[in-house]
Design a protein around this motif. Structure first.
Motif, PDB file in Angstrom:
ATOM      1  N   ALA A  37      -1.924  13.541   8.351  1.00 49.45           N
ATOM      2  CA  ALA A  37      -1.996  12.346   8.591  1.00 49.45           C
ATOM      3  C   ALA A  37      -0.365  12.024   7.415  1.00 49.45           C
ATOM      4  CB  ALA A  37      -2.575  11.130   7.644  1.00 49.45           C
ATOM      5  N   TYR A  38       0.582  12.869   7.215  1.00 48.05           N
ATOM      6  CA  TYR A  38       0.971  12.771   6.873  1.00 48.05           C
ATOM      7  C   TYR A  38       2.675  13.849   8.030  1.00 48.05           C
ATOM      8  CZ  TYR A  38      -1.812  11.691   3.155  1.00 48.05           C
ATOM      9  OH  TYR A  38      -3.015  11.603   2.224  1.00 48.05           O
ATOM     10  N   SER A  72       0.312   5.570   3.550  1.00 46.19           N
ATOM     11  CA  SER A  72      -1.057   6.734   3.040  1.00 46.19           C
ATOM     12  C   SER A  72      -1.670   7.141   3.490  1.00 46.19           C
ATOM     13  CB  SER A  72      -1.297   5.618   1.739  1.00 46.19           C
ATOM     14  OG  SER A  72      -0.542   5.266   0.630  1.00 46.19           O
ATOM     15  N   GLY A  73      -1.372   8.234   5.096  1.00 44.32           N
ATOM     16  CA  GLY A  73      -2.372   8.229   5.465  1.00 44.32           C
ATOM     17  C   GLY A  73      -3.548   8.061   6.247  1.00 44.32           C
ATOM     18  N   ALA A  74      -3.328   6.555   6.127  1.00 42.11           N
ATOM     19  CA  ALA A  74      -4.688   5.643   7.066  1.00 42.11           C
ATOM     20  C   ALA A  74      -4.305   5.941   8.215  1.00 42.11           C
ATOM     21  CB  ALA A  74      -4.575   4.411   6.632  1.00 42.11           C
ATOM     22  N   ALA A  77      -6.101   9.185   9.602  1.00 42.58           N
ATOM     23  CA  ALA A  77      -7.294   9.074   9.577  1.00 42.58           C
ATOM     24  C   ALA A  77      -8.253   8.129   9.889  1.00 42.58           C
ATOM     25  CB  ALA A  77      -7.122   9.058   8.000  1.00 42.58           C
ATOM     26  N   GLY A  93      -7.815  16.764   6.124  1.00 39.34           N
ATOM     27  CA  GLY A  93      -7.687  15.443   5.221  1.00 39.34           C
ATOM     28  C   GLY A  93      -7.652  15.803   3.710  1.00 39.34           C
ATOM     29  N   ASN A  96      -6.044  12.447  -1.188  1.00 41.30           N
ATOM     30  CA  ASN A  96      -5.279  11.330  -0.783  1.00 41.30           C
ATOM     31  C   ASN A  96      -5.413  10.030   0.096  1.00 41.30           C
ATOM     32  OD1 ASN A  96      -3.539  11.071  -3.343  1.00 41.30           O
ATOM     33  ND2 ASN A  96      -1.892  12.003  -2.152  1.00 41.30           N
ATOM     34  N   GLU A  97      -6.354  10.248   1.265  1.00 36.27           N
ATOM     35  CA  GLU A  97      -5.922   9.330   2.439  1.00 36.27           C
ATOM     36  C   GLU A  97      -8.134   9.276   2.652  1.00 36.27           C
ATOM     37  OE1 GLU A  97      -6.107  13.226   4.928  1.00 36.27           O
ATOM     38  OE2 GLU A  97      -4.987  12.273   3.058  1.00 36.27           O
ATOM     39  N   THR A 101      -6.824   5.983  -1.199  1.00 41.66           N
ATOM     40  CA  THR A 101      -6.087   4.415  -0.214  1.00 41.66           C
ATOM     41  C   THR A 101      -7.343   3.924   0.007  1.00 41.66           C
ATOM     42  OG1 THR A 101      -4.569   6.954   0.955  1.00 41.66           O
ATOM     43  CG2 THR A 101      -5.678   4.564   1.854  1.00 41.66           C
ATOM     44  N   THR A 108      -7.824  -1.162   3.589  1.00 36.65           N
ATOM     45  CA  THR A 108      -8.780  -0.194   4.784  1.00 36.65           C
ATOM     46  C   THR A 108      -9.620   0.249   5.719  1.00 36.65           C
ATOM     47  OG1 THR A 108      -7.475   1.369   3.055  1.00 36.65           O
ATOM     48  CG2 THR A 108      -7.954   2.586   4.748  1.00 36.65           C
ATOM     49  N   THR A 162      -1.985   6.991  -5.594  1.00 38.24           N
ATOM     50  CA  THR A 162      -2.294   8.958  -5.000  1.00 38.24           C
ATOM     51  C   THR A 162      -2.744   9.444  -6.127  1.00 38.24           C
ATOM     52  OG1 THR A 162       0.091   8.589  -6.464  1.00 38.24           O
ATOM     53  CG2 THR A 162       0.756   8.214  -4.437  1.00 38.24           C
TER      54      THR A 162
END
Length: 329
Positions: A37-38, A72-74, A77, A93, A96-97, A101, A108, A162
């Protein structure tokens, strides 16, 4: 319904059930997509790609890493949370996410409970460090200086959503220190400003700052874990001093599947991760990224771990809302 029709219906039902069971038995029968997710090239991406060849080895199938960054990775995910639960779309995973998050951003659309927990992969040590010019050479001296100079210390972080920020808030709260929080857009400018003496402290994953510590560009005050990191044994834990106790904040990576993925598939994926984590070649590679492979555990035990992490970080997030953060630099 006639006897012939009943027989045909029964045969279709049996074949359908058998096909489903067979699909699980031969899993994986085609390549698996592993969502990171980044963006490509970041820490999570590099860590995922280090382990991918070993998962391929133990699953007997190729794995395609797909980078889906943002929010932020959402975003990444969420793609896995809504994917077909057949084991062919998985999530690499992180703390963070998966935990942070959803806690800091109520908008989210998922929670960690919306996934099948497969396995904890590895943990990375968090470390409290600072600029070399600080008038303190140990954690105890730092805390005593900070208490004598309220608001005199500044602490850099890569964003209020974070792990690094929450770990810092946890440490400062337990130390009874009031500091000024300064947000940065990424680790690079943060490290640059600490090196230049523009900001005092930060919490980061050990791998991202180990070189600067080894060359004396920055000063280590302690790792935020229960025991010393075997890859940096010369640095004490923050719990070894007079003032801080009971801190164990590790950044972790793990494997998740969409909710409803059959247990047989989850168990097979878990077994592959466990085999990967004791592979001698994996252990050597993890040393270069300064990670500690997770001990063997079941998906159920990993699920319990996630509940504990959520409870702990929920309290930290509540405390973090009171912290003052400047405009990101």
């Amino acid at each position: 319904m006639s006897f012939g029709a009943k027989s045909a219906f029964l045969a279709m039902a049996i074949c359908g059930w058998s096909g489903s069971a067979l699909a699980q038995d031969v899993y994986p029968a085609r390549p698996i997509t592993l969502v990171v997710a980044y963006p490509a090239g970041g820490g999570a991406d590099i860590t995922a790609r280090v382990g991918t060849p070993f998962l391929e080895k133990y699953l007997g199938q190729s794995i395609v890493v797909e980078n889906i960054g943002g929010a932020s990775g959402a975003i990444g995910a969420m793609k896995v949370a809504t994917a077909t639960p057949d084991g062919y779309t998985l999530l690499f995973g992180t703390t963070n996410e998966m935990i942070v998050t959803p806690l800091v951003n109520p908008a989210t659309k998922y929670r960690v409970a919306d996934f099948e927990p497969v396995a904890l992969i590895a943990r990375s040590t968090a470390i409290l460090f600072g600029r070399t010019g600080l008038p303190a050479n140990s954690l105890d001296e730092l805390i005593e200086y900070g208490r004598a100079n309220p608001d005199g210390l500044s602490l850099a972080h890569p964003g209020a959503g974070t792990f690094q920020y929450l770990a810092a808030v946890l440490a400062m709260q337990k130390a009874g220190l009031k500091v000024r929080y300064v947000a940065y857009r990424g680790a690079a400018p943060l490290l640059q400003d600490i090196g230049a003496g523009h900001v005092d402290l930060a919490v980061a994953v050990l791998a991202s700052v180990d070189q600067q510590l080894n060359t004396g560009q920055m000063k280590a005050f302690g790792v935020l874990r229960a025991e010393r990191d075997p890859l940096r044994p010369q640095t004490p834990t923050v719990n070894e001093g007079k003032y801080l106790k009971g801190i164990d904040a590790s950044f972790w990576t793990a494997l998740f599947a969409p909710k409803g993925t059959p247990k047989a598939i989850v168990d097979k994926l878990n077994a592959a991760v466990m085999a990967m984590n004791v592979d001698p070649a994996t252990l050597e590679l993890r040393k270069t990224s300064m990670e500690t492979p997770a001990a063997a555990s079941s998906p159920q035990a990993f699920g319990q771990f996630l509940k504990q992490e959520t409870d702990t970080l929920t309290a930290v997030v509540a405390a973090a809302h009171a912290a003052t953060t400047e405009t990101p630099r």
